[in-house]
Write a protein that holds these residues in place. Structure first.
Motif, mmCIF file in Angstrom:
data_model
loop_
_atom_site.group_PDB
_atom_site.id
_atom_site.type_symbol
_atom_site.label_atom_id
_atom_site.label_comp_id
_atom_site.label_asym_id
_atom_site.label_seq_id
_atom_site.Cartn_x
_atom_site.Cartn_y
_atom_site.Cartn_z
ATOM 1 N N SER A 243 0.832 -1.215 0.000
ATOM 2 C CA SER A 243 0.000 0.000 0.000
ATOM 3 C C SER A 243 0.862 1.260 0.000
ATOM 4 N N GLN A 244 1.776 1.333 -0.956
ATOM 5 C CA GLN A 244 2.629 2.506 -1.090
ATOM 6 C C GLN A 244 2.175 3.345 -2.277
ATOM 7 N N LEU A 245 1.994 4.641 -2.032
ATOM 8 C CA LEU A 245 1.614 5.558 -3.100
ATOM 9 C C LEU A 245 2.798 5.728 -4.048
ATOM 10 N N GLN A 246 2.608 5.364 -5.327
ATOM 11 C CA GLN A 246 3.732 5.324 -6.267
ATOM 12 C C GLN A 246 3.342 5.927 -7.623
ATOM 13 N N GLY A 251 4.314 4.147 -11.022
ATOM 14 C CA GLY A 251 3.268 4.559 -11.954
ATOM 15 C C GLY A 251 3.865 5.063 -13.259
ATOM 16 N N GLY A 252 5.006 5.744 -13.156
ATOM 17 C CA GLY A 252 5.701 6.209 -14.355
ATOM 18 C C GLY A 252 6.238 5.061 -15.184
ATOM 19 N N GLU A 253 6.761 4.033 -14.514
ATOM 20 C CA GLU A 253 7.251 2.858 -15.245
ATOM 21 C C GLU A 253 6.103 2.130 -15.926
ATOM 22 N N ARG A 293 2.881 19.667 -12.879
ATOM 23 C CA ARG A 293 2.789 21.116 -13.125
ATOM 24 C C ARG A 293 3.829 21.441 -14.181
ATOM 25 N N GLY A 294 3.358 21.679 -15.401
ATOM 26 C CA GLY A 294 4.305 21.866 -16.489
ATOM 27 C C GLY A 294 5.061 20.581 -16.752
ATOM 28 N N GLN A 295 6.367 20.620 -16.501
ATOM 29 C CA GLN A 295 7.227 19.454 -16.722
ATOM 30 C C GLN A 295 7.524 18.695 -15.434
ATOM 31 N N TYR A 296 6.919 19.090 -14.315
ATOM 32 C CA TYR A 296 7.370 18.605 -13.013
ATOM 33 C C TYR A 296 6.268 17.925 -12.210
ATOM 34 N N PHE A 297 6.685 16.931 -11.412
ATOM 35 C CA PHE A 297 5.831 16.321 -10.403
ATOM 36 C C PHE A 297 6.106 16.952 -9.045
ATOM 37 N N PRO A 298 5.090 17.046 -8.173
ATOM 38 C CA PRO A 298 5.372 17.354 -6.770
ATOM 39 C C PRO A 298 6.286 16.273 -6.201
ATOM 40 N N TYR A 299 7.250 16.672 -5.405
ATOM 41 C CA TYR A 299 8.296 15.747 -4.950
ATOM 42 C C TYR A 299 7.747 14.542 -4.195
ATOM 43 N N MET A 300 6.630 14.717 -3.468
ATOM 44 C CA MET A 300 6.159 13.629 -2.600
ATOM 45 C C MET A 300 5.535 12.468 -3.365
ATOM 46 N N LEU A 301 5.431 12.583 -4.689
ATOM 47 C CA LEU A 301 4.878 11.496 -5.497
ATOM 48 C C LEU A 301 5.957 10.619 -6.130
ATOM 49 N N THR A 302 7.222 10.929 -5.861
ATOM 50 C CA THR A 302 8.308 10.273 -6.589
ATOM 51 C C THR A 302 8.954 9.116 -5.832
ATOM 52 N N GLY A 303 8.425 8.783 -4.642
ATOM 53 C CA GLY A 303 8.927 7.615 -3.930
ATOM 54 C C GLY A 303 10.376 7.737 -3.512
ATOM 55 N N ARG A 304 11.060 6.588 -3.481
ATOM 56 C CA ARG A 304 12.433 6.592 -2.979
ATOM 57 C C ARG A 304 13.395 7.289 -3.934
ATOM 58 N N GLY A 305 12.968 7.529 -5.178
ATOM 59 C CA GLY A 305 13.838 8.182 -6.147
ATOM 60 C C GLY A 305 13.853 9.684 -6.057
ATOM 61 N N VAL A 306 13.235 10.256 -5.042
ATOM 62 C CA VAL A 306 13.086 11.713 -4.962
ATOM 63 C C VAL A 306 14.421 12.451 -4.996
#
Length: 457
Positions: A243-246, A251-253, A293-306
């Motif tokens: 149950s990890q938000l990814q 999700g990108g993969e 937002r434009g070309q960017y994701f909010p940082y908290m959606l990027t998981g361990r790769g932030v």
């Protein structure tokens, strides 16, 4: 009686012809998809750099493997390594793919080069005989098979000379029988990544049954799953590894592989069903691209790769949007605007209708207006904290405690995350702990969320 027999014979002949045609169509698309990633000049430059470190001889694999192999290898690779992260030995297979690309690419100076062919075959033999592995299952179950099957696909479909077929069969057999390579037992991008090399194997050996299974597994994740299950949730969020938000990570993969499969199988007998396409389309437009937002994701959606350099920036996703204009044409105009934003030829505010969305399963809120985007990431009994592992994400514990971000252009935070003080995340009240003392448990801690609407903040 005779008319029925004639009909059955004609039907069988037409079915075989259609399957053969679809094999050629899909194989051509897979080859083009992979070769379009590099120009002929870039491929030649890679091979130019590889030839001086190409070596023939006997390689001692050390005490871990208790073996030595005579053949061809690269002198700068430590083949004795079994490292989990950054496994150096996979480089051998990636380079093999580049060499196969050059040998089969019209316009390359190595096109149909017999000396390069000999090197490719010897490198392939060494790989099979060495049988080296990583302690990370992903390397031999996904990483190696994806690159290796692309290399073999190039050689089998476009090679002037054909590789030793006994060797090709042995390599494919090992890929097929390696532990944890069955997509049926996986979820999300792990499933679709495996379906990629199943597709390649099916094309190499012209196996209809395997290709049918690969197509099935490719689109299996395009369903909404029950809460706590991995995959697309009913609220539109995306879970992986429990149950990890990814959304922006796994999700990108999933986006990359699914968009590729939509291209490969479009208008063939293997194409996605309308119902699954509708689910994927909604996830792509509203959740994945909708949270940028434009070309960017909010940082908290990027998981361990932030903390990876530039990981929140996804301008490279323009190809996904452009591809979806063709394979999901009902929403062509939406994808075109998304592509323009990713290319930075349209402003990040263009086309935005004010909306607040509470992902009530994923514990995430996005408030989006032409003037700004405001996001909050929380956690509860429904979700785990942000992921950590493979030498990443060990300081991000508090990111799940209602961290927030305000974006206008999208690039306001730049590439700060690698140097951030992770005990001072925007929006979070937490103990002020020094680096190395922040906990990394994935257990949840409840945080509140406002009710749904357009004005919760």
């Amino acid at each position: 009686h005779w008319s029925l027999l004639i009909f059955m014979l004609l039907f069988s002949k037409n079915l075989l012809y259609a399957q053969g045609s679809d094999f050629e169509i899909v194989a051509g698309r897979v080859i083009k998809y992979n070769k379009d990633m590099l120009s002929a000049q870039n491929v030649d430059n890679r091979v130019d750099q590889l030839l001086p470190i190409y070596t023939e001889g006997t390689y001692d694999l050390g005490s871990h493997y208790n073996n030595s192999v005579t053949g061809a290898y690269f002198s700068d690779i430590d083949y004795t390594s079994s490292a989990a992260a950054s496994w150096p030995v996979i480089t051998h297979v990636n380079r093999l793919q580049s060499m196969a690309d050059a040998y089969t690419r019209a316009g390359s100076k190595y096109y149909k080069n017999t000396e390069l062919f000999d090197k490719i075959e010897k490198l392939l033999y060494f790989w099979h005989e060495a049988n080296v592995t990583s302690t990370n299952w992903w390397q031999q179950s996904i990483g190696v098979p994806k690159a290796m099957t692309v290399a073999l696909l190039y050689m089998e479909y476009e090679g002037e000379q054909k590789l030793n077929q006994d060797l090709v069969t042995a390599v494919l057999h090992r890929i097929r029988t390696t532990s944890r390579t069955n997509p049926a037992n996986e979820a999300g991008p792990n499933k679709t990544d495996m379906a990629l090399h199943w597709t390649n194997r099916a094309l190499i050996r012209q196996n209809t049954d395997t290709l049918n299974l690969a197509a099935k597994y490719a689109f299996d994740p395009m369903v909404e799953v029950a809460p706590s299950k991995e995959g697309i949730q009913y609220d539109g969020s995306y879970f992986q590894h429990g149950s990890q938000l990814q959304i922006a990570s796994y999700g990108g993969e999933l986006m990359k592989t699914t968009v590729a499969f939509l291209e490969f199988f479009n208008e063939t007998q293997f194409q996605i069903t309308p119902a699954r396409l509708e689910i994927f389309s909604k996830f792509a437009r509203e959740t994945y691209f909708g949270n940028m937002r434009g070309q960017y994701f909010p940082y908290m959606l990027t998981g361990r790769g932030v903390t990876r350099s530039g990981y929140t920036m996804r301008s490279g996703n323009v190809g996904l949007a452009r591809s979806l204009m063709n394979t999901d044409p009902t929403h062509k105009d939406e994808y075109e605007l998304i592509a323009k934003k990713l290319e930075n030829t349209a402003h990040s505010s263009q086309g935005i209708t004010p909306i607040s969305k509470l992902y009530y399963i994923g514990d995430y809120i996005s408030h989006n207006r032409p003037g700004y985007q405001y996001s909050i990431r929380t956690t509860s009994s429904r979700t785990y904290r942000s992921e950590w592992g493979n030498d990443e994400g060990y300081e991000t514990y508090f990111m799940s405690d209602a961290s927030n971000a305000i974006l206008q252009e999208g690039n306001e935070y730049g590439h700060i995350y690698g140097d951030w003080d992770w005990a001072k995340i925007p929006g979070v009240t937490n103990p002020l702990l020094p680096r190395g003392h922040i906990p990394n448990s994935q257990s949840s801690m409840a945080a509140g969320t406002p009710t749904r609407g357009t004005q919760p903040f």
